[in-house]
Design a protein around this motif. Structure first.
Motif, PDB file in Angstrom:
ATOM      1  N   GLY A 175       0.795  -1.216   0.000  1.00 42.05           N
ATOM      2  CA  GLY A 175       0.000   0.000   0.000  1.00 42.05           C
ATOM      3  C   GLY A 175       0.829   1.268   0.000  1.00 42.05           C
ATOM      4  N   ASP A 176       2.134   1.138   0.196  1.00 42.32           N
ATOM      5  CA  ASP A 176       3.030   2.287   0.198  1.00 42.32           C
ATOM      6  C   ASP A 176       3.302   2.714  -1.242  1.00 42.32           C
ATOM      7  N   ASN A 177       3.318   4.021  -1.505  1.00 42.61           N
ATOM      8  CA  ASN A 177       3.546   4.506  -2.864  1.00 42.61           C
ATOM      9  C   ASN A 177       4.954   4.235  -3.366  1.00 42.61           C
ATOM     10  N   TYR A 178       5.814   3.690  -2.525  1.00 45.56           N
ATOM     11  CA  TYR A 178       7.121   3.223  -2.977  1.00 45.56           C
ATOM     12  C   TYR A 178       6.952   2.021  -3.901  1.00 45.56           C
TER      13      TYR A 178
ATOM     14  N   ARG B 140      -3.579  -0.475  -1.226  1.00 46.71           N
ATOM     15  CA  ARG B 140      -2.845  -0.544  -2.482  1.00 46.71           C
ATOM     16  C   ARG B 140      -2.337   0.857  -2.821  1.00 46.71           C
ATOM     17  N   SER B 141      -1.218   0.926  -3.513  1.00 51.85           N
ATOM     18  CA  SER B 141      -0.568   2.209  -3.750  1.00 51.85           C
ATOM     19  C   SER B 141      -1.339   3.058  -4.750  1.00 51.85           C
ATOM     20  N   TYR B 142      -1.121   4.344  -4.679  1.00 54.45           N
ATOM     21  CA  TYR B 142      -1.720   5.309  -5.603  1.00 54.45           C
ATOM     22  C   TYR B 142      -3.242   5.183  -5.679  1.00 54.45           C
ATOM     23  N   ASP B 143      -3.863   5.013  -4.535  1.00 56.18           N
ATOM     24  CA  ASP B 143      -5.319   4.909  -4.525  1.00 56.18           C
ATOM     25  C   ASP B 143      -5.856   5.461  -3.206  1.00 56.18           C
ATOM     26  N   GLU B 144      -6.262   6.717  -3.227  1.00 55.45           N
ATOM     27  CA  GLU B 144      -6.816   7.336  -2.028  1.00 55.45           C
ATOM     28  C   GLU B 144      -8.332   7.278  -2.004  1.00 55.45           C
TER      29      GLU B 144
ATOM     30  N   ASN C  74      -1.950  -5.605   7.176  1.00 52.30           N
ATOM     31  CA  ASN C  74      -0.507  -5.819   7.281  1.00 52.30           C
ATOM     32  C   ASN C  74      -0.020  -5.444   8.670  1.00 52.30           C
ATOM     33  N   TRP C  75       0.821  -6.296   9.274  1.00 49.78           N
ATOM     34  CA  TRP C  75       1.671  -5.866  10.373  1.00 49.78           C
ATOM     35  C   TRP C  75       2.882  -5.165   9.762  1.00 49.78           C
ATOM     36  N   ILE C  76       3.217  -3.985  10.231  1.00 51.50           N
ATOM     37  CA  ILE C  76       4.413  -3.274   9.770  1.00 51.50           C
ATOM     38  C   ILE C  76       5.271  -2.972  10.993  1.00 51.50           C
ATOM     39  N   SER C  77       6.451  -3.575  11.029  1.00 48.23           N
ATOM     40  CA  SER C  77       7.283  -3.495  12.220  1.00 48.23           C
ATOM     41  C   SER C  77       8.049  -2.181  12.284  1.00 48.23           C
ATOM     42  N   PRO C  78       8.215  -1.620  13.474  1.00 53.22           N
ATOM     43  CA  PRO C  78       9.126  -0.484  13.631  1.00 53.22           C
ATOM     44  C   PRO C  78      10.560  -0.922  13.361  1.00 53.22           C
TER      45      PRO C  78
ATOM     46  N   ASN D  49      -2.279  -5.694  -8.394  1.00 53.24           N
ATOM     47  CA  ASN D  49      -2.390  -7.132  -8.625  1.00 53.24           C
ATOM     48  C   ASN D  49      -2.237  -7.909  -7.320  1.00 53.24           C
ATOM     49  N   PHE D  50      -1.306  -7.491  -6.478  1.00 49.36           N
ATOM     50  CA  PHE D  50      -1.123  -8.164  -5.191  1.00 49.36           C
ATOM     51  C   PHE D  50      -2.384  -8.034  -4.343  1.00 49.36           C
ATOM     52  N   PHE D  51      -2.994  -6.863  -4.359  1.00 47.83           N
ATOM     53  CA  PHE D  51      -4.230  -6.623  -3.618  1.00 47.83           C
ATOM     54  C   PHE D  51      -5.300  -7.644  -4.014  1.00 47.83           C
ATOM     55  N   GLU D  52      -5.440  -7.877  -5.319  1.00 47.02           N
ATOM     56  CA  GLU D  52      -6.444  -8.831  -5.796  1.00 47.02           C
ATOM     57  C   GLU D  52      -6.080 -10.264  -5.417  1.00 47.02           C
ATOM     58  N   ILE D  53      -4.799 -10.564  -5.378  1.00 43.03           N
ATOM     59  CA  ILE D  53      -4.356 -11.895  -4.943  1.00 43.03           C
ATOM     60  C   ILE D  53      -4.734 -12.126  -3.486  1.00 43.03           C
ATOM     61  N   VAL D  54      -4.492 -11.132  -2.647  1.00 39.95           N
ATOM     62  CA  VAL D  54      -4.834 -11.262  -1.228  1.00 39.95           C
ATOM     63  C   VAL D  54      -6.345 -11.446  -1.068  1.00 39.95           C
ATOM     64  N   LYS D  55      -7.141 -10.691  -1.840  1.00 39.79           N
ATOM     65  CA  LYS D  55      -8.597 -10.822  -1.745  1.00 39.79           C
ATOM     66  C   LYS D  55      -9.052 -12.214  -2.180  1.00 39.79           C
ATOM     67  N   ARG D  56      -8.447 -12.740  -3.249  1.00 41.77           N
ATOM     68  CA  ARG D  56      -8.825 -14.085  -3.718  1.00 41.77           C
ATOM     69  C   ARG D  56      -8.476 -15.161  -2.685  1.00 41.77           C
ATOM     70  N   PHE D  57      -7.339 -15.006  -2.011  1.00 39.76           N
ATOM     71  CA  PHE D  57      -6.859 -16.041  -1.095  1.00 39.76           C
ATOM     72  C   PHE D  57      -6.930 -15.590   0.369  1.00 39.76           C
ATOM     73  N   GLU D  58      -7.935 -14.779   0.699  1.00 40.44           N
ATOM     74  CA  GLU D  58      -8.022 -14.254   2.064  1.00 40.44           C
ATOM     75  C   GLU D  58      -8.227 -15.357   3.091  1.00 40.44           C
TER      76      GLU D  58
END
Length: 625
Positions: free
Chosen positions: A429-432, A613-617, A482-486, A440-449
């Motif tokens: 989800g980071d714009n990096y 997902r990136s670039y989607d506000e 997502n867990w995002i670690s410090p 595409n990854f977003f849709e993969i996660v939704k399909r295999f949630e």
């Protein structure tokens, strides 16, 4: 960590920083300047590319700077492309940019040379093979500067199998069942050139942030000659245990953390490390130095955790140059590909993962292990979505078929009824992360949630989380997170931290059935520990590593379901007290503690949580004043 390298030559890194009115040239003078600036003698190239501060991107997008920034960016990229069309050598292209940078007095001469020559090979190679226009290149970084559809937001689609099973509710973790304990480390970034007593607040020396890293001795140049920094007064001296400024971690602080963790948590089942071991001095990266550092890190973990498996995902700072990991489809792959790096990773990870997993490490720096019965752990290389992996701009479509490989592994797990943990570096989800890969990854996660139980990331250095919302659902159903670690490093303006998870599962005799999973392999508890390095420096004592907060207890979450995280994100938008606490944990100190008073600042924090997902506000369109 996400680094603000501005794309395609130093033209985009530096010329965009020229303040409005510095130089007022008309575009019809382009050919004259190209000829003049292309005739300089090329200085000897330094090793690899330098980083710039995120401040650069902010400055070039200030309304008063955009027009001139856009002109200079387009001017410079036009120049590069014109020189390439004239069959100019790489050194002639670099000389054009060096002289342009020097002429406009954008930066110190040695910085102009270093950055341009660090980018030279990669940028010219990509420009020769791309069809991007200057408008598309500059528009990707400067608002309202031509078209920005490419390269950062180029879309492509991957085939995802149908037959999604009925959505199961988030599992309820039973009481009095065994659990296993996991340490999550991320973004370690040890700086072996950290010098006690040097300037920690070096941004004071330049409004544009001349120095990308502080807590280093800049009194001499690489030739040992005194610089203009030699007699400069020190405003904030670097302490022995690290500084919450633009400074990476001293080795002794890393060692302090390893000693503390190994003594405190003797029952670790395994460790996950979500990338980035190297310091942020990208201009000094070499293959030999990376190999040496990786060997040293491996030995440290073998020493302090001799019987604990360590599962690593590759970070963007492992690349040489940084982020440079070309896929096999890249022309000249044998020359430019990252096989040397993947061999280092394979050698390092061979201590902890089976031989059959090493083949995929060598091919795409991703792999599969099964740390517990019925649990598959997938280490996924997300540098294949990095916006600064310039090689991707020749062909962005599923580098090394990594998403296709991921789908195959998830289909296999779905059939077997096993659950999956994904560890990776860059949160999608980071714009990096490039838009096409992220969506595409977003849709993969939704399909295999149902199959993906948890996902663990790093890269941002911040203590945060991200929620995935189903935009096809009228209620925007949250379906994953997502867990995002410090980070363990203090870069930038942070205190070092790590996280301990207690995860349901792993007990003998458990069976896994798709319709009725006996245990869930979901996180039962998450505790974040940190050290106050400012306090350690003042006391001149080793840092004290303490529990910062227990996630479930502090936020009073009923569980770690996507719905619970979504509810928390809504509260952070409406509850000022909770939002301020979130920002404090985000940095592990009181940096930016006035953010709650500013709508844009608060919006950015909360929208980053809701943007799976990136670039989607569009996920944030309900966040009103």
């Amino acid at each position: 960590m996400r680094q603000p390298l501005i794309l395609l030559g130093v033209a985009l890194s530096f010329l965009a920083l020229v303040e409005s009115g510095v130089l007022r040239r008309e575009e019809h003078e382009f050919e004259k300047w190209t000829n003049v600036l292309g005739n300089g003698d090329a200085p000897p190239p330094p090793k690899y590319k330098v980083i710039m501060l995120r401040y650069a991107k902010k400055v070039i997008n200030e309304p008063e700077n955009r027009k001139m920034s856009c002109f200079f960016c387009t001017f410079a990229v036009d120049g590069v492309q014109a020189l390439i069309a004239q069959n100019s050598t790489d050194d002639e292209v670099a000389a054009f940019l060096v002289n342009l940078c020097d002429l406009f007095d954008v930066e110190q001469p040695h910085v102009c040379k270093n950055i341009i020559y660090a980018f030279k090979d990669e940028v010219v190679f990509v420009l020769e093979r791309s069809v991007f226009t200057p408008d598309e290149i500059c528009g990707a970084f400067i608002a309202n500067c031509g078209h920005s559809d490419k390269p950062l937001t180029h879309m492509w689609n991957i085939s995802i199998p149908g037959g999604k099973p009925p959505i199961r509710p988030w599992p309820k973790i039973p009481d009095n069942k065994p659990t296993f304990k996991v340490l999550h480390l991320s973004d370690i970034h040890i700086d072996h050139q950290y010098v006690v007593g040097t300037e920690a607040y070096c941004q004071l020396d330049s409004a544009l942030g001349t120095y990308a890293m502080c807590c280093r001795d800049y009194s001499q140049d690489s030739m040992g000659r005194p610089t203009n920094m030699k007699d400069k007064p020190i405003y904030v001296p670097a302490g022995p245990w690290g500084m919450p400024y633009l400074c990476d971690l001293p080795y002794q602080t890393f060692e302090s953390a390893m000693k503390h963790i190994s003594k405190t948590f003797k029952d670790l089942d395994y460790i996950i490390i979500t990338g980035d071991f190297e310091a942020h001095d990208s201009w000094d990266y070499t293959e030999d130095l990376t190999r040496e550092n990786m060997n040293n890190m491996t030995n440290v973990f073998l020493e302090y955790f001799p019987n604990v498996p360590v599962y690593v995902s590759i970070g963007n700072h492992e690349g040489v140059p940084q982020d440079a990991m070309a896929p096999h489809t890249m022309p000249e792959y044998d020359k430019r590909g990252p096989q040397w790096l993947y061999k280092i990773m394979s050698d390092m990870w061979a201590h902890w993962i089976p031989q059959e997993a090493l083949d995929t490490v060598q091919y795409r720096a991703s792999y599969v292990v099964r740390p517990k019965p019925g649990l598959k752990l997938i280490s996924l290389n997300t540098i294949y979505c990095s916006e600064f992996n310039f090689y991707l701009y020749v062909n962005e479509v599923d580098p090394d078929a990594t998403l296709e490989w991921l789908i195959e592994e998830l289909v296999d797990s779905e059939k077997k009824g096993e659950l999956v943990h994904i560890i990776s570096h860059i949160p999608p989800g980071d714009n990096y992360c490039l838009k096409g890969w992220s969506w595409n990854f977003f849709e993969i996660v939704k399909r295999f949630e149902n199959t993906i139980a948890q996902m663990f990331y790093g890269h941002t250095h911040y203590d945060q989380f991200m929620v995935y919302y189903d935009m096809d659902d009228p209620n925007r159903r949250p379906f994953h997170f997502n867990w995002i670690s410090p980070s363990l490093t203090t870069y930038d303006f942070l205190n070092p931290a790590y996280r301990i998870y207690e995860i349901d599962g792993g007990y003998e005799g458990a069976t896994y059935v798709r319709e009725a999973i006996v245990h869930s392999n979901t996180v039962k508890s998450a505790q974040t520990y940190f050290a106050n390095v400012t306090e350690a420096n003042l006391k001149n004592k080793e840092p004290e590593w303490v529990l910062e907060y227990d996630t479930k207890e502090h936020w009073q979450l009923p569980d770690f379901s996507p719905q619970s995280w979504a509810d928390l994100s809504d509260k952070l938008w409406t509850n000022t007290t909770m939002f301020r606490e979130y920002v404090k944990f985000f940095y592990r100190n009181h940096y930016n503690n006035e953010c709650y008073t500013d709508y844009k600042c608060r919006y950015t924090f909360v929208c980053d949580i809701k943007k799976g997902r990136s670039y989607d506000e569009s996920f944030c369109d309900h966040l009103k004043r």
